[in-house]
Design a protein around this motif. Structure first.
Motif, PDB file in Angstrom:
ATOM      1  N   VAL A 192       0.834  -1.205   0.000  1.00  0.00           N
ATOM      2  CA  VAL A 192       0.000   0.000   0.000  1.00  0.00           C
ATOM      3  C   VAL A 192       0.867   1.251   0.000  1.00  0.00           C
ATOM      4  O   VAL A 192       0.623   2.213  -0.753  1.00  0.00           O
ATOM      5  CB  VAL A 192      -0.946   0.006   1.213  1.00  0.00           C
ATOM      6  CG1 VAL A 192      -1.648   1.355   1.336  1.00  0.00           C
ATOM      7  CG2 VAL A 192      -1.972  -1.111   1.091  1.00  0.00           C
ATOM      8  N   GLN A 193       1.898   1.256   0.836  1.00  0.00           N
ATOM      9  CA  GLN A 193       2.759   2.437   0.924  1.00  0.00           C
ATOM     10  C   GLN A 193       3.501   2.683  -0.381  1.00  0.00           C
ATOM     11  O   GLN A 193       3.613   3.826  -0.842  1.00  0.00           O
ATOM     12  CB  GLN A 193       3.756   2.279   2.072  1.00  0.00           C
ATOM     13  CG  GLN A 193       4.572   3.547   2.334  1.00  0.00           C
ATOM     14  CD  GLN A 193       5.441   3.440   3.570  1.00  0.00           C
ATOM     15  OE1 GLN A 193       5.710   2.341   4.054  1.00  0.00           O
ATOM     16  NE2 GLN A 193       5.890   4.567   4.086  1.00  0.00           N
ATOM     17  N   LEU A 194       4.002   1.615  -1.001  1.00  0.00           N
ATOM     18  CA  LEU A 194       4.708   1.775  -2.273  1.00  0.00           C
ATOM     19  C   LEU A 194       3.775   2.299  -3.364  1.00  0.00           C
ATOM     20  O   LEU A 194       4.179   3.134  -4.184  1.00  0.00           O
ATOM     21  CB  LEU A 194       5.324   0.442  -2.698  1.00  0.00           C
ATOM     22  CG  LEU A 194       6.637   0.077  -2.005  1.00  0.00           C
ATOM     23  CD1 LEU A 194       6.994  -1.378  -2.273  1.00  0.00           C
ATOM     24  CD2 LEU A 194       7.764   0.991  -2.467  1.00  0.00           C
ATOM     25  N   ILE A 195       2.552   1.803  -3.388  1.00  0.00           N
ATOM     26  CA  ILE A 195       1.588   2.307  -4.370  1.00  0.00           C
ATOM     27  C   ILE A 195       1.354   3.791  -4.162  1.00  0.00           C
ATOM     28  O   ILE A 195       1.371   4.586  -5.111  1.00  0.00           O
ATOM     29  CB  ILE A 195       0.265   1.523  -4.284  1.00  0.00           C
ATOM     30  CG1 ILE A 195       0.473   0.080  -4.768  1.00  0.00           C
ATOM     31  CG2 ILE A 195      -0.835   2.216  -5.109  1.00  0.00           C
ATOM     32  CD1 ILE A 195      -0.719  -0.826  -4.535  1.00  0.00           C
ATOM     33  N   GLN A 196       1.141   4.191  -2.903  1.00  0.00           N
ATOM     34  CA  GLN A 196       0.888   5.605  -2.610  1.00  0.00           C
ATOM     35  C   GLN A 196       2.057   6.479  -3.057  1.00  0.00           C
ATOM     36  O   GLN A 196       1.873   7.539  -3.671  1.00  0.00           O
ATOM     37  CB  GLN A 196       0.646   5.801  -1.109  1.00  0.00           C
ATOM     38  CG  GLN A 196       0.303   7.243  -0.752  1.00  0.00           C
ATOM     39  CD  GLN A 196       0.222   7.460   0.742  1.00  0.00           C
ATOM     40  OE1 GLN A 196       1.025   6.922   1.491  1.00  0.00           O
ATOM     41  NE2 GLN A 196      -0.753   8.246   1.183  1.00  0.00           N
ATOM     42  N   LEU A 197       3.284   6.041  -2.782  1.00  0.00           N
ATOM     43  CA  LEU A 197       4.464   6.826  -3.126  1.00  0.00           C
ATOM     44  C   LEU A 197       4.707   6.855  -4.638  1.00  0.00           C
ATOM     45  O   LEU A 197       5.240   7.836  -5.167  1.00  0.00           O
ATOM     46  CB  LEU A 197       5.691   6.262  -2.419  1.00  0.00           C
ATOM     47  CG  LEU A 197       5.689   6.373  -0.882  1.00  0.00           C
ATOM     48  CD1 LEU A 197       6.861   5.593  -0.296  1.00  0.00           C
ATOM     49  CD2 LEU A 197       5.749   7.835  -0.450  1.00  0.00           C
ATOM     50  N   ALA A 198       4.331   5.779  -5.323  1.00  0.00           N
ATOM     51  CA  ALA A 198       4.618   5.681  -6.754  1.00  0.00           C
ATOM     52  C   ALA A 198       3.611   6.411  -7.630  1.00  0.00           C
ATOM     53  O   ALA A 198       3.928   6.759  -8.781  1.00  0.00           O
ATOM     54  CB  ALA A 198       4.665   4.207  -7.164  1.00  0.00           C
ATOM     55  N   VAL A 199       2.408   6.655  -7.124  1.00  0.00           N
ATOM     56  CA  VAL A 199       1.326   7.204  -7.944  1.00  0.00           C
ATOM     57  C   VAL A 199       1.721   8.476  -8.703  1.00  0.00           C
ATOM     58  O   VAL A 199       1.468   8.571  -9.913  1.00  0.00           O
ATOM     59  CB  VAL A 199       0.057   7.439  -7.098  1.00  0.00           C
ATOM     60  CG1 VAL A 199      -0.930   8.344  -7.836  1.00  0.00           C
ATOM     61  CG2 VAL A 199      -0.606   6.109  -6.785  1.00  0.00           C
ATOM     62  N   PRO A 200       2.332   9.484  -8.075  1.00  0.00           N
ATOM     63  CA  PRO A 200       2.652  10.715  -8.828  1.00  0.00           C
ATOM     64  C   PRO A 200       3.547  10.446 -10.039  1.00  0.00           C
ATOM     65  O   PRO A 200       3.425  11.113 -11.072  1.00  0.00           O
ATOM     66  CB  PRO A 200       3.373  11.579  -7.793  1.00  0.00           C
ATOM     67  CG  PRO A 200       2.895  11.069  -6.467  1.00  0.00           C
ATOM     68  CD  PRO A 200       2.727   9.595  -6.657  1.00  0.00           C
ATOM     69  N   TYR A 201       4.448   9.483  -9.926  1.00  0.00           N
ATOM     70  CA  TYR A 201       5.372   9.182 -11.018  1.00  0.00           C
ATOM     71  C   TYR A 201       4.697   8.318 -12.087  1.00  0.00           C
ATOM     72  O   TYR A 201       4.905   8.520 -13.288  1.00  0.00           O
ATOM     73  CB  TYR A 201       6.611   8.482 -10.462  1.00  0.00           C
ATOM     74  CG  TYR A 201       7.278   9.261  -9.365  1.00  0.00           C
ATOM     75  CD1 TYR A 201       8.102  10.354  -9.656  1.00  0.00           C
ATOM     76  CD2 TYR A 201       7.065   8.945  -8.022  1.00  0.00           C
ATOM     77  CE1 TYR A 201       8.706  11.090  -8.639  1.00  0.00           C
ATOM     78  CE2 TYR A 201       7.658   9.669  -7.005  1.00  0.00           C
ATOM     79  CZ  TYR A 201       8.474  10.745  -7.315  1.00  0.00           C
ATOM     80  OH  TYR A 201       9.059  11.476  -6.306  1.00  0.00           O
ATOM     81  N   LEU A 202       3.890   7.365 -11.639  1.00  0.00           N
ATOM     82  CA  LEU A 202       3.177   6.511 -12.589  1.00  0.00           C
ATOM     83  C   LEU A 202       2.138   7.296 -13.376  1.00  0.00           C
ATOM     84  O   LEU A 202       1.864   6.986 -14.534  1.00  0.00           O
ATOM     85  CB  LEU A 202       2.510   5.348 -11.850  1.00  0.00           C
ATOM     86  CG  LEU A 202       3.455   4.314 -11.246  1.00  0.00           C
ATOM     87  CD1 LEU A 202       2.680   3.371 -10.330  1.00  0.00           C
ATOM     88  CD2 LEU A 202       4.160   3.524 -12.334  1.00  0.00           C
ATOM     89  N   GLU A 203       1.552   8.312 -12.757  1.00  0.00           N
ATOM     90  CA  GLU A 203       0.566   9.144 -13.458  1.00  0.00           C
ATOM     91  C   GLU A 203       1.217   9.873 -14.629  1.00  0.00           C
ATOM     92  O   GLU A 203       0.624  10.011 -15.700  1.00  0.00           O
ATOM     93  CB  GLU A 203      -0.073  10.140 -12.504  1.00  0.00           C
ATOM     94  CG  GLU A 203      -1.184  10.949 -13.142  1.00  0.00           C
ATOM     95  CD  GLU A 203      -1.914  11.854 -12.166  1.00  0.00           C
ATOM     96  OE1 GLU A 203      -2.908  12.488 -12.577  1.00  0.00           O
ATOM     97  OE2 GLU A 203      -1.488  11.937 -10.995  1.00  0.00           O
ATOM     98  N   LYS A 204       2.456  10.294 -14.456  1.00  0.00           N
ATOM     99  CA  LYS A 204       3.158  11.006 -15.528  1.00  0.00           C
ATOM    100  C   LYS A 204       3.432  10.096 -16.713  1.00  0.00           C
ATOM    101  O   LYS A 204       3.392  10.530 -17.874  1.00  0.00           O
ATOM    102  CB  LYS A 204       4.477  11.573 -14.998  1.00  0.00           C
ATOM    103  CG  LYS A 204       4.320  12.688 -13.970  1.00  0.00           C
ATOM    104  CD  LYS A 204       5.675  13.119 -13.442  1.00  0.00           C
ATOM    105  CE  LYS A 204       5.537  14.187 -12.358  1.00  0.00           C
ATOM    106  NZ  LYS A 204       6.849  14.575 -11.782  1.00  0.00           N
TER     107      LYS A 204
END
Length: 428
Positions: free
Chosen positions: A296-308
């Motif tokens: 869950v934490q990794l998903i939360q942290l990765a979202v801004p970069y994956l969105e780009k």
């Protein structure tokens, strides 16, 4: 959109029978299989569209397909398809049961039972008949079967259509269980809204101009899937890259649908004694911290970069999330599966896909850590699988590579089992 796999799959020397292939999904699968080198039999109720698809396949692949015009309302049609295919090609490697019809009629419809009989004859009886007739030929080639079902088998949509597709899903699972020992894999693809599919199944002659926009509104990824998306998935499932997948219901629905990829694979297991364990809560905290909280934490942290990058996430779960195995491990993996679904729902509008791979028994270092020799581990694994093979991590890597590719751009929120048929293994 063209397949990004290119010529990865080599079906040279293979023979495929694809029903309902005069348009839409079936036509796309037939064309792609032919482009990968397979000789194909195509079928349909409309002789003119069947001829058009046949010409396109010949022009693009160099292979002239066997064209058989007919309707599964005629119960002898299944026999005709198998007999003519074997007479023409001498073998059968792939059976794709794509032919199907829909109805929106409910219990109040005047012709309700007539519609019921027609839909079940085509959507359920015909695939069962074809599987029975094809099995002896597929056993010789160690071939496989793909049933094209629908997400209507999983969520309430139409009494007749939905129940017919639910029946087809169970045909997939039970056929996988029965045919696995013969070396035949059986899987289902369950599409959501696909352009050209829905309106045809409802008897609408031409595609409404608003169809594509309406489909986009119903999806998380704001895209209207085309038949090529389903063909890409079918090619993967038919290939040896998916040799570890049988009895699986694979949803491809865009909906329940620099950093490019996040793969949450880290995890721990325990052979706990359940509620009788002395250190139950300490083990709970350790397993949930690694298997659930970290993901869950990794998903939360990765979202801004994956969105780009419009990237995607793969969570490595387990079939232990679907069948009782261990109190702590199974419940942690069940949590991961729901994290996959809810994350897909939340992140879809951002263009991020989220899926889960749920492996069964895999030959990894875990057996060595338990003090087992390789031959002992292989023997143990074979006891729990349908297919006469031992799966290795490469099987999961193949599936992961497919899921992160654009060939799977229509797949999000899916729980994809890759278990060598262990969930369908007979209990006795």
């Amino acid at each position: 959109m063209a397949s990004t796999v290119g010529k990865k799959y080599d079906f040279t020397g293979k023979v495929a029978l694809i029903t309902g292939s005069s348009s839409g999904i079936g036509a796309a699968i037939a064309l792609q299989f032919a482009e990968y080198g397979a000789r194909v039999t195509i079928t349909g109720r409309d002789s003119e569209t069947l001829k058009a698809v046949g010409k396109e396949i010949e022009d693009k692949s160099g292979h002239r397909p066997l064209q058989i015009h007919g309707d599964f309302i005629d119960q002898s049609f299944a026999n005709e398809l198998i007999e003519k295919t074997i007479t023409e090609y001498g073998q059968l490697d792939f059976l794709v049961n794509n032919a199907g019809i829909g109805t929106i009629g409910g219990l109040e419809s005047e012709n309700f039972m007539a519609e019921f009989d027609k839909v079940f004859a085509i959507n359920v009886r015909a695939p069962v008949h074809l599987i029975k007739l094809a099995a002896p030929h597929l056993e010789k080639t160690k071939g496989n079967i793909i049933n094209i079902s629908s997400i209507a088998s999983l969520v309430p949509y139409s009494l007749i259509y939905g129940s017919s597709k639910a029946a087809l899903d169970m045909v997939t699972k039970t056929s996988a269980k029965e045919l696995g020992p013969k070396g035949i894999r059986v899987n289902s693809i369950n599409p959501g809204p696909v352009v050209t599919a829905i309106y045809r199944s409802l008897g609408i002659a031409t595609k409404p101009l608003y169809m594509e926009e309406e489909i986009k509104k119903r999806t998380l990824l704001n895209m209207a899937a085309e038949p090529i998306e389903i063909a890409n998935l079918a090619s993967f499932i038919a290939s040896d890259d998916a040799r570890n997948i049988t009895g699986s219901i694979i949803v491809s629905d865009t909906e329940y649908g620099q950093l490019n990829f996040l793969v949450n694979c880290a995890g721990v297991a325990t052979l706990d004694k359940g509620h009788e364990s002395d250190n139950l809560m300490a083990e709970f905290d350790r397993i949930f911290a690694i298997n659930v909280r970290a993901a869950v934490q990794l998903i939360q942290l990765a979202v801004p970069y994956l969105e780009k990058t419009k990237g995607n996430i793969i969570n490595i779960s387990s079939i232990a999330s679907l069948v009782p195995f261990s109190l702590l491990y199974s419940s942690s993996k069940a949590a991961v599966d729901m994290i996959t679904k809810t994350s897909a729902q939340e992140l879809g509008p951002k263009g991020i896909r989220v899926n889960s791979i749920n492996p069964g028994p895999i030959m990894t270092q875990i057996y060595h850590s338990l003090g087992m020799k390789p031959e002992e581990a292989e023997g143990l694994i074979r006891k729990y699988v349908l297919l006469d093979m031992v799966a290795y991590p490469i099987e999961i890597a193949n599936l992961a590579s497919f899921l992160v590719s654009d060939d799977a751009r229509n797949i999000t929120g899916s729980i994809i089992v890759s278990d060598t048929g262990s969930m369908c293994k007979p209990l006795v």
